[in-house]
Motif scaffolding. Structure first.
Motif, PDB file in Angstrom:
ATOM      1  N   ARG A 165      24.622  -0.877 -10.590  1.00 44.54           N
ATOM      2  CA  ARG A 165      24.677  -2.188 -10.278  1.00 44.54           C
ATOM      3  C   ARG A 165      24.528  -2.811 -11.537  1.00 44.54           C
ATOM      4  NH1 ARG A 165      18.545  -3.475  -8.050  1.00 44.54           N
ATOM      5  NH2 ARG A 165      17.493  -1.571  -9.307  1.00 44.54           N
ATOM      6  N   PRO A 166      24.684  -4.581 -11.446  1.00 42.90           N
ATOM      7  CA  PRO A 166      24.643  -4.881 -12.541  1.00 42.90           C
ATOM      8  C   PRO A 166      23.306  -4.531 -13.401  1.00 42.90           C
ATOM      9  CG  PRO A 166      25.519  -6.639 -10.955  1.00 42.90           C
ATOM     10  CD  PRO A 166      24.892  -5.056 -10.431  1.00 42.90           C
ATOM     11  N   GLU A 167      23.264  -4.813 -14.939  1.00 34.70           N
ATOM     12  CA  GLU A 167      22.229  -4.154 -15.655  1.00 34.70           C
ATOM     13  C   GLU A 167      21.360  -5.292 -15.528  1.00 34.70           C
ATOM     14  OE1 GLU A 167      21.214  -2.949 -20.434  1.00 34.70           O
ATOM     15  OE2 GLU A 167      23.357  -3.073 -19.740  1.00 34.70           O
ATOM     16  N   LEU A 168      21.375  -6.486 -15.668  1.00 31.79           N
ATOM     17  CA  LEU A 168      20.472  -7.251 -15.652  1.00 31.79           C
ATOM     18  C   LEU A 168      19.704  -7.431 -14.185  1.00 31.79           C
ATOM     19  CD1 LEU A 168      21.921 -10.703 -17.330  1.00 31.79           C
ATOM     20  CD2 LEU A 168      20.482  -9.001 -18.059  1.00 31.79           C
ATOM     21  N   GLU A 169      20.460  -6.877 -13.126  1.00 36.13           N
ATOM     22  CA  GLU A 169      19.664  -6.564 -11.915  1.00 36.13           C
ATOM     23  C   GLU A 169      18.686  -5.358 -12.006  1.00 36.13           C
ATOM     24  OE1 GLU A 169      20.837  -6.733  -7.083  1.00 36.13           O
ATOM     25  OE2 GLU A 169      22.445  -6.191  -8.499  1.00 36.13           O
ATOM     26  N   ALA A 170      19.388  -4.379 -12.653  1.00 38.06           N
ATOM     27  CA  ALA A 170      18.741  -3.187 -12.695  1.00 38.06           C
ATOM     28  C   ALA A 170      17.549  -3.519 -13.456  1.00 38.06           C
ATOM     29  CB  ALA A 170      19.530  -2.111 -13.313  1.00 38.06           C
ATOM     30  N   ARG A 171      17.398  -4.359 -14.583  1.00 39.11           N
ATOM     31  CA  ARG A 171      16.318  -4.450 -15.203  1.00 39.11           C
ATOM     32  C   ARG A 171      15.481  -5.733 -14.659  1.00 39.11           C
ATOM     33  NH1 ARG A 171      16.790  -0.980 -19.462  1.00 39.11           N
ATOM     34  NH2 ARG A 171      19.012  -0.595 -20.209  1.00 39.11           N
ATOM     35  N   GLN A 172      15.587  -6.080 -13.580  1.00 36.66           N
ATOM     36  CA  GLN A 172      15.109  -7.195 -13.040  1.00 36.66           C
ATOM     37  C   GLN A 172      14.727  -8.548 -13.654  1.00 36.66           C
ATOM     38  OE1 GLN A 172      11.134  -5.030 -12.244  1.00 36.66           O
ATOM     39  NE2 GLN A 172      11.910  -4.272 -10.439  1.00 36.66           N
ATOM     40  N   TRP A 173      15.836  -8.843 -14.401  1.00 33.01           N
ATOM     41  CA  TRP A 173      16.194 -10.096 -14.955  1.00 33.01           C
ATOM     42  C   TRP A 173      16.533 -11.152 -13.748  1.00 33.01           C
ATOM     43  CZ3 TRP A 173      14.687 -12.330 -19.643  1.00 33.01           C
ATOM     44  CH2 TRP A 173      15.265 -13.517 -19.939  1.00 33.01           C
ATOM     45  N   ALA A 174      17.390 -10.660 -13.217  1.00 29.74           N
ATOM     46  CA  ALA A 174      17.935 -11.616 -12.144  1.00 29.74           C
ATOM     47  C   ALA A 174      18.502 -10.661 -10.928  1.00 29.74           C
ATOM     48  CB  ALA A 174      19.315 -12.542 -12.328  1.00 29.74           C
ATOM     49  N   GLU A 175      18.838 -11.404  -9.867  1.00 29.39           N
ATOM     50  CA  GLU A 175      19.647 -10.571  -8.544  1.00 29.39           C
ATOM     51  C   GLU A 175      20.781 -11.221  -8.122  1.00 29.39           C
ATOM     52  OE1 GLU A 175      16.540 -11.984  -5.187  1.00 29.39           O
ATOM     53  OE2 GLU A 175      16.172 -10.118  -6.067  1.00 29.39           O
ATOM     54  N   ARG A 176      21.560 -10.476  -7.523  1.00 30.67           N
ATOM     55  CA  ARG A 176      22.664 -11.268  -6.847  1.00 30.67           C
ATOM     56  C   ARG A 176      22.309 -11.948  -5.656  1.00 30.67           C
ATOM     57  NH1 ARG A 176      27.788  -9.938  -7.866  1.00 30.67           N
ATOM     58  NH2 ARG A 176      27.218  -7.777  -8.360  1.00 30.67           N
ATOM     59  N   LEU A 177      22.891 -13.079  -5.600  1.00 35.15           N
ATOM     60  CA  LEU A 177      22.438 -14.028  -4.380  1.00 35.15           C
ATOM     61  C   LEU A 177      23.169 -13.556  -3.090  1.00 35.15           C
ATOM     62  CD1 LEU A 177      22.966 -17.302  -6.473  1.00 35.15           C
ATOM     63  CD2 LEU A 177      20.728 -16.153  -5.859  1.00 35.15           C
ATOM     64  N   PRO A 178      22.792 -13.808  -2.118  1.00 33.56           N
ATOM     65  CA  PRO A 178      23.441 -13.546  -0.728  1.00 33.56           C
ATOM     66  C   PRO A 178      24.530 -14.666  -0.730  1.00 33.56           C
ATOM     67  CG  PRO A 178      21.391 -14.393  -0.157  1.00 33.56           C
ATOM     68  CD  PRO A 178      21.594 -14.219  -1.929  1.00 33.56           C
ATOM     69  N   LEU A 179      25.738 -14.343  -0.172  1.00 32.21           N
ATOM     70  CA  LEU A 179      26.988 -14.880  -0.176  1.00 32.21           C
ATOM     71  C   LEU A 179      26.760 -16.132   0.687  1.00 32.21           C
ATOM     72  CD1 LEU A 179      29.911 -15.556  -0.759  1.00 32.21           C
ATOM     73  CD2 LEU A 179      30.537 -13.863   0.935  1.00 32.21           C
ATOM     74  N   GLU A 180      26.235 -15.857   1.954  1.00 30.29           N
ATOM     75  CA  GLU A 180      26.219 -16.889   3.105  1.00 30.29           C
ATOM     76  C   GLU A 180      25.685 -18.232   2.449  1.00 30.29           C
ATOM     77  OE1 GLU A 180      27.190 -18.200   6.880  1.00 30.29           O
ATOM     78  OE2 GLU A 180      27.834 -16.354   6.006  1.00 30.29           O
TER      79      GLU A 180
END
Length: 232
Positions: A205-220
């Motif tokens: 998964r994206p590295e910044l997500e894995a390192r808890q910098w940010a997370e993917r927003l839900p699409l809806e």
């Protein structure tokens, strides 16, 4: 991962030019598996034939008025990469100071580039005069040439991913610092500086997500119907 797992439905009919289910899944797999690679690069150079395929993919991106405003500067010289890295290091220090204390500490712990480690760096530029003074489709939205160049970068990135090659986009620099190093004329816009090479690992998964910098927003919540703010 199966298409259904990503919410991609099977086509209800077969329109002209549609890919087979297997081909379609390969396209989506490439999109979902694309990653911004930081420093996981291997030293092996890219074969010329592979690099040619990737650049041809970039060159086949859509462009406003078929203006094709991009150029690609291939950078392999260690001394040149070191000079670019010096520019990044200074700007990265400035960027760290823009965050609050705890966030700044987290920022400093991130690896944000692979300039020295990647065997190939690519500077992607936009020639805003290409196509002449009036370009079809750009008469009222002047920045569509920049958007076109970004489409070329995305094509390059996806083609590289399909080849098992990593790409990292370095954006922490001032254009005017890179311009004299690379001999780029003042009228040419630097759009991206990319680190490119084979990798020894990729994040799932994206590295910044894995390192808890940010997370993917839900699409809806990002989808509106007919007017801004109106939900489906």
């Amino acid at each position: 991962m199966a298409l259904a797992d990503k919410g991609v439905p099977e086509a209800e009919f077969a329109p002209a030019g549609a890919f087979s289910p297997q081909e379609r899944e390969a396209v989506y797999r490439t999109i979902y598996a694309r990653r911004d690679v930081r420093d996981e690069f291997l030293p092996e150079p890219l074969p010329d034939s592979t690099l040619e395929r990737i650049l041809q993919a970039a060159h086949h991106a859509p462009s406003v008025g078929l203006s094709q405003p991009w150029n690609f500067i291939l950078i392999r010289d260690p001394a040149m990469k070191a000079a670019v890295h010096d520019v990044f290091t200074r700007c990265n220090g400035e960027a760290a100071q823009m965050f609050a204390d705890e966030r700044s500490a987290s920022y400093r712990g991130l690896k944000l580039e692979g300039i020295l480690k990647a065997p190939l760096n690519i500077c992607v530029t936009c020639d805003r005069a290409r196509g002449g003074p009036v370009v079809l489709g750009r008469t009222h939205q002047r920045d569509t040439d920049l958007y076109s160049t970004v489409c070329a970068i995305q094509n390059l990135w996806l083609a590289a991913r399909a080849e098992g090659i990593g790409v990292g986009w370095v954006s922490i620099f001032e254009q005017e610092d890179l311009r004299p190093l690379l001999g780029i004329p003042p009228e040419i816009v630097i759009v991206a500086y990319l680190c490119v090479g084979f990798v020894d690992q990729l994040f799932t998964r994206p590295e910044l997500e894995a390192r808890q910098w940010a997370e993917r927003l839900p699409l809806e919540p990002l989808i509106y119907e007919e007017r801004w703010g109106d939900r489906r």
